[in-house]
Motif scaffolding. Sequence first.
Motif, PDB file in Angstrom:
ATOM      1  N   GLN A  71      -1.351  -7.836   4.451  1.00 55.01           N
ATOM      2  CA  GLN A  71      -2.170  -9.040   4.414  1.00 55.01           C
ATOM      3  C   GLN A  71      -1.650 -10.050   5.438  1.00 55.01           C
ATOM      4  O   GLN A  71      -0.443 -10.285   5.548  1.00 55.01           O
ATOM      5  N   LEU A  72      -2.561 -10.644   6.177  1.00 52.63           N
ATOM      6  CA  LEU A  72      -2.216 -11.607   7.210  1.00 52.63           C
ATOM      7  C   LEU A  72      -2.164 -13.010   6.604  1.00 52.63           C
ATOM      8  O   LEU A  72      -2.865 -13.303   5.632  1.00 52.63           O
ATOM      9  N   ARG A  73      -1.352 -13.892   7.174  1.00 56.11           N
ATOM     10  CA  ARG A  73      -1.297 -15.280   6.679  1.00 56.11           C
ATOM     11  C   ARG A  73      -1.052 -16.238   7.850  1.00 56.11           C
ATOM     12  O   ARG A  73      -0.576 -15.835   8.908  1.00 56.11           O
ATOM     13  N   LEU A  74      -1.399 -17.502   7.626  1.00 59.88           N
ATOM     14  CA  LEU A  74      -1.196 -18.555   8.619  1.00 59.88           C
ATOM     15  C   LEU A  74       0.005 -19.398   8.217  1.00 59.88           C
ATOM     16  O   LEU A  74       0.151 -19.789   7.064  1.00 59.88           O
ATOM     17  N   VAL A  75       0.874 -19.686   9.183  1.00 54.22           N
ATOM     18  CA  VAL A  75       2.017 -20.582   8.982  1.00 54.22           C
ATOM     19  C   VAL A  75       1.817 -21.765   9.920  1.00 54.22           C
ATOM     20  O   VAL A  75       1.828 -21.608  11.135  1.00 54.22           O
ATOM     21  N   GLN A  76       1.602 -22.944   9.374  1.00 54.72           N
ATOM     22  CA  GLN A  76       1.282 -24.103  10.207  1.00 54.72           C
ATOM     23  C   GLN A  76       2.313 -25.211  10.027  1.00 54.72           C
ATOM     24  O   GLN A  76       2.688 -25.554   8.914  1.00 54.72           O
ATOM     25  N   TYR A  77       2.746 -25.770  11.169  1.00 53.37           N
ATOM     26  CA  TYR A  77       3.704 -26.867  11.175  1.00 53.37           C
ATOM     27  C   TYR A  77       3.127 -28.060  11.924  1.00 53.37           C
ATOM     28  O   TYR A  77       2.317 -27.911  12.842  1.00 53.37           O
ATOM     29  N   ASP A  78       3.591 -29.243  11.559  1.00 51.04           N
ATOM     30  CA  ASP A  78       3.130 -30.477  12.173  1.00 51.04           C
ATOM     31  C   ASP A  78       3.996 -30.812  13.383  1.00 51.04           C
ATOM     32  O   ASP A  78       5.223 -30.837  13.287  1.00 51.04           O
ATOM     33  N   ASP A  79       3.355 -31.060  14.542  1.00 46.09           N
ATOM     34  CA  ASP A  79       4.126 -31.571  15.678  1.00 46.09           C
ATOM     35  C   ASP A  79       3.742 -33.008  16.021  1.00 46.09           C
ATOM     36  O   ASP A  79       4.367 -33.632  16.877  1.00 46.09           O
TER      37      ASP A  79
END
Length: 398
Positions: A71-79
């Motif tokens: 299963q694919l997933r998104l990892v998002q960080y704030d810049d």
Amino acid sequence: MFSQNMFRGGIVAGAAVLGLCSTTAFAQQEPCIGNSAAITGPAAFGGQAIKMGAETAIDEINAKGGLLGKQLRLVQYDDAGAPPRGVDNTRRIALSDKCVAILGGYHSTVAVAQAEPVNEIGIPYVGVLAANTKAIENGHNPNFMFRVSAKDKWVARFLVEQALKSSKSGKIAFLYENTGWGNGALPDVKDAMAKAGKDLVAAETFNWGDQDMTPQIIRARDAGAELVLVWALDREGNQILRSMDKVGWKPTIISAWGLAGNLGELAGPLANGVQVVQTYTFMGAMDPKKQALWDKLKAKYGVKDPSEIKMGSGVANAYDAVYIIAKAIEKAGSYDWPKVREALYSVNYEGLVADYKPAFDASDPERQDAILPKYYKLTVWTDSKLLPIEQTSYAKTN
């Protein structure tokens, strides 16, 4: 495994990093796609747009069984639009999260800064908003920087062409922000004008947060400009319009997509008639493919009207980018960074924004960019909504 501090400190030479990582880190990539984008700050809608498009594509892929049994997933960080944070997030996504690829965010200053760590580490990057030409055309070989978005070199040509169609005199001024994005666009716009046999009558810059653009506006007006090309974000675009109103000057305005977010809310009626390039919009009439995606966005994110999506191009570009990455993973039969990068050149995909045949071309340095200018669209601010220009009265004057 090399630590983040070793990379940051430059202790290990780039060649050694790539050589050793090819037998260690490359074989250990996880089924995740990372993203460093502005989640906070005045351009937070950009990060939200990327998240919506990427997550929707990932949901669809996972519903069909995922990729290579995972299963694919998104990892998002704030810049927050800050290059140092973007660089740190890039290293975190690659070396700690071990994601298979990185989606690029909204700010070109961040994208340009990411080019070094991306190519140093060797993780595929696919930009979905930031349009600075040199972010992708950066001189690296092999180059791990790709883009499914607009490119300023091509945007400049497109907008200059539109401007010369709209201007009777051909007297065009350029207003641009004093950042890597704006300064990078200046030579692109000058080159596009020169190819058309014209020169800008004025080129004026400004800084983020400037509250009054009156001096720049007066100089552009007094130079005889009847049309103004703009490279700005909504906040400064609002001040440009207010300064124009202050001196009683209302030229035709055609803009890069920095004015595609909330200019209508900030400037109100002053924004009416401002034309903005896009790669995609949810506004106006919807074909079946667009309607199907819109229905999923409504169900997942609770949006009720397309005008609530402040960067439709970001949603669609991210959606297409995830599918292009997914098809590259399938072709590579692996989450291995170099194999996925190589497979990106052989992906054909009929997407939302474009028919990618192929998405990228290894034989052409300009074709690390997937969305060709023929897919660019003009939209126009009309009563606080950014509509396809052909569906408005402004089409008659364009």
